[in-house]
Motif scaffolding. Structure first.
Motif, short mmCIF file in Angstrom:
data_model
loop_
_atom_site.label_atom_id
_atom_site.label_comp_id
_atom_site.label_asym_id
_atom_site.label_seq_id
_atom_site.Cartn_x
_atom_site.Cartn_y
_atom_site.Cartn_z
N HIS A 135 0.86 -1.18 0.00
CA HIS A 135 0.00 0.00 0.00
C HIS A 135 0.90 1.23 0.00
O HIS A 135 1.73 1.39 0.90
CB HIS A 135 -0.92 -0.01 1.22
N CYS A 137 1.47 5.24 0.09
CA CYS A 137 0.83 6.44 0.65
C CYS A 137 1.43 7.70 0.04
O CYS A 137 2.65 7.81 -0.12
CB CYS A 137 1.00 6.48 2.16
N GLU A 142 -0.99 9.77 5.97
CA GLU A 142 -1.47 8.45 5.56
C GLU A 142 -0.49 7.37 5.99
O GLU A 142 -0.90 6.26 6.38
CB GLU A 142 -1.66 8.42 4.05
N ALA A 146 -1.34 4.22 8.35
CA ALA A 146 -1.08 2.85 7.91
C ALA A 146 -0.25 2.09 8.92
O ALA A 146 -0.52 0.92 9.23
CB ALA A 146 -0.40 2.86 6.55
N TYR A 179 5.49 8.51 -3.85
CA TYR A 179 4.92 8.12 -2.56
C TYR A 179 5.95 8.31 -1.45
O TYR A 179 7.16 8.28 -1.68
CB TYR A 179 4.44 6.68 -2.62
N GLY A 182 4.46 3.57 3.32
CA GLY A 182 3.38 2.61 3.15
C GLY A 182 3.63 1.35 3.92
O GLY A 182 4.22 1.37 5.01
N ASP A 288 -2.53 2.27 -4.26
CA ASP A 288 -2.18 3.51 -3.56
C ASP A 288 -3.39 4.08 -2.82
O ASP A 288 -4.46 3.47 -2.77
CB ASP A 288 -1.54 4.52 -4.52
N THR A 289 -3.21 5.26 -2.24
CA THR A 289 -4.22 5.84 -1.35
C THR A 289 -5.07 6.91 -2.02
O THR A 289 -5.82 7.61 -1.34
CB THR A 289 -3.54 6.45 -0.11
N VAL A 293 -8.37 4.97 -7.09
CA VAL A 293 -7.18 4.20 -6.75
C VAL A 293 -6.40 3.80 -8.00
O VAL A 293 -6.97 3.38 -9.01
CB VAL A 293 -7.58 2.93 -5.97
#
Length: 433
Positions: A135, A137, A142, A146, A179, A182, A288-289, A293
């Protein structure tokens, strides 16, 4: 508009990389004349295939009707991600349904993943399960959420399979500057979605299920013995399962008011060669966030499968152009890479992103609206439906008891209101809010 035909040719898979690499499955004949069965299942996606398989294994006679081909809809077109838990996080579920039911929902999510892997092995399906979903972020807030959520799952649910990633960790994994952190869920995974559907269909046939393709259902007559009609035949059954998801149309208005079809799009690059290791240093899937998405993974032959992009309207747009833009925002180094396949599909969402399980009547059951979390949960839905048909309804009833609000304006106005919401949230994505 009939979404069964709005963007696709009758009885044909879309020109996707999945269809191009699908395992062999000869077409099944269409339904003709009147037949009887213990259960008639409408829709041969994951929900319908799993329900038919589990019912046949319990000794029921099952007829499975599909408008096009097995796995034609979202089940054969999606990103292939097999996620943990439910579509909502456990903190949200605890606030919504309480600690006890939140724990039951978590356990069902874990069972769903295990069921997918077990079915693949038990039926020697032409598909492999690859572990790991990352994932990615976009913002430090975020990332903090997470990491705190991973700690919560380990502390409160005994789930310690999530590895936090800082800025350097996410960059090493996905080769992108887009990013800031994550995590990787090592207990989740990904697969070839159409080959999984084909594997389920083969298992159904071996268990005695009668599959009828090119048999779109035109009407379901309620009663002590429901009747499911197509243009060329009808099925009389003691029980009916509605498993058409985003393609349900007007067959059952009470479900349509709570489940909305939306489109999503994926493209596939040519094999990346040495670039593949720059795109992903491990063979995991990524999401991703963003509200709209982005999600991606590498194929077994080193192609990038990338999903994302926005489109409002049920007609598919220029898919390559739609998805190429967010792909290049993540991977500008792929600007000169050739795109070999681009396709769209229709999935279904609910207002609160929890799946919609319902008893339309005592002998007509429905499950749909997995909101992008359907590979595992739709498979489990089939097992829960089979339990309910057999009179063991506790777990199916747990799902029917979840809050499931109607879309404002019902089926008629749900789409314009979604467009307004999506426009707002996609603007927030672009502004980084």
């Amino acid at each position: 508009m009939n979404l069964l035909y709005a963007n696709d040719r009758p009885g044909e898979y879309p020109r996707s990389w999945y269809a191009a690499t699908a395992a062999d499955l000869a077409p099944f004949p269409a339904l003709e004349g009147e037949v009887r069965a213990d259960v008639c299942v409408v829709g041969a996606g994951y929900t319908g295939l799993s329900a038919a398989l589990h019912l046949a294994e319990r000794g029921y006679s099952v007829v499975l009707l599909e408008a096009h081909r097995v796995g034609f809809g979202a089940s054969g077109r999606n990103g292939g991600q097999v996620g943990s838990g439910q579509r909502l996080g456990q903190d949200e579920l605890e606030a919504m349904v309480g600690l006890d039911d939140a724990r039951k929902l978590w356990d069902l999510g874990e069972e769903a993943k295990a069921l997918v892997r077990d079915l693949i092995l038990r039926h020697d399906m032409p598909v492999s399960f690859h572990p790991g979903i990352a994932h990615a972020c976009r913002k430090s807030s975020e990332v903090a959420h997470a990491h705190a959520y991973a700690e919560k799952l380990a502390r409160d649910y005994g789930y310690d399979r999530i590895e936090p990633l800082d800025r350097d960790g996410i960059r090493r994994l996905i080769g992108s500057e887009a990013y800031v952190g994550g995590d990787i869920d090592r207990g989740a995974g990904h697969l070839h979605p159409l080959n999984y559907a084909i594997g389920l269909a083969r298992a159904c046939v071996a268990a005695g299920v009668r599959i009828c393709e090119r048999s779109p259902v035109t009407r379901v007559l309620h009663g002590a013995e429901p009747v499911v009609e197509t243009a060329a035949g009808r099925v009389r059954a003691a029980q009916v399962v509605l498993a058409a998801n985003g393609y349900l149309g007007s067959l059952e208005p009470s479900v349509a008011a709570r489940v909305m079809p939306i489109n999503n799009f994926i493209l596939t690059t040519e094999p990346l060669g040495s670039l593949a290791a720059e795109v992903l240093s491990e063979p995991v899937a990524v999401a991703d966030t963003r509200f709209v998405v982005n999600y991606w993974r590498l194929s077994e032959d080193g192609r990038l499968l990338f999903g994302g992009g926005e489109s409002y309207g049920y007609r598919f747009p220029d898919i390559e152009r739609t998805v190429r833009k967010p792909m290049l925002e993540v991977y500008p180094q792929l600007r000169d890479v050739r795109i070999t396949h681009a396709w769209g599909g229709t999935l279904a969402i609910t207002m609160n992103r929890l799946p919609c399980f319902t008893r339309v009547t005592p002998n007509i059951l429905s499950a749909s609206g997995y909101s992008g979390h359907g590979v595992a949960m739709a498979t489990l839905a089939g097992r829960l439906i089979a339990e309910a048909v057999a009179g063991q309804a506790e777990r199916f009833d747990l799902m029917t008891g979840l809050p499931q609000p109607r879309f404002p304006g019902g089926a008629a106005l749900r789409w314009p209101m979604l467009v307004l919401a999506m426009t707002w949230y996609s603007l927030r994505d672009r502004l980084g809010i």
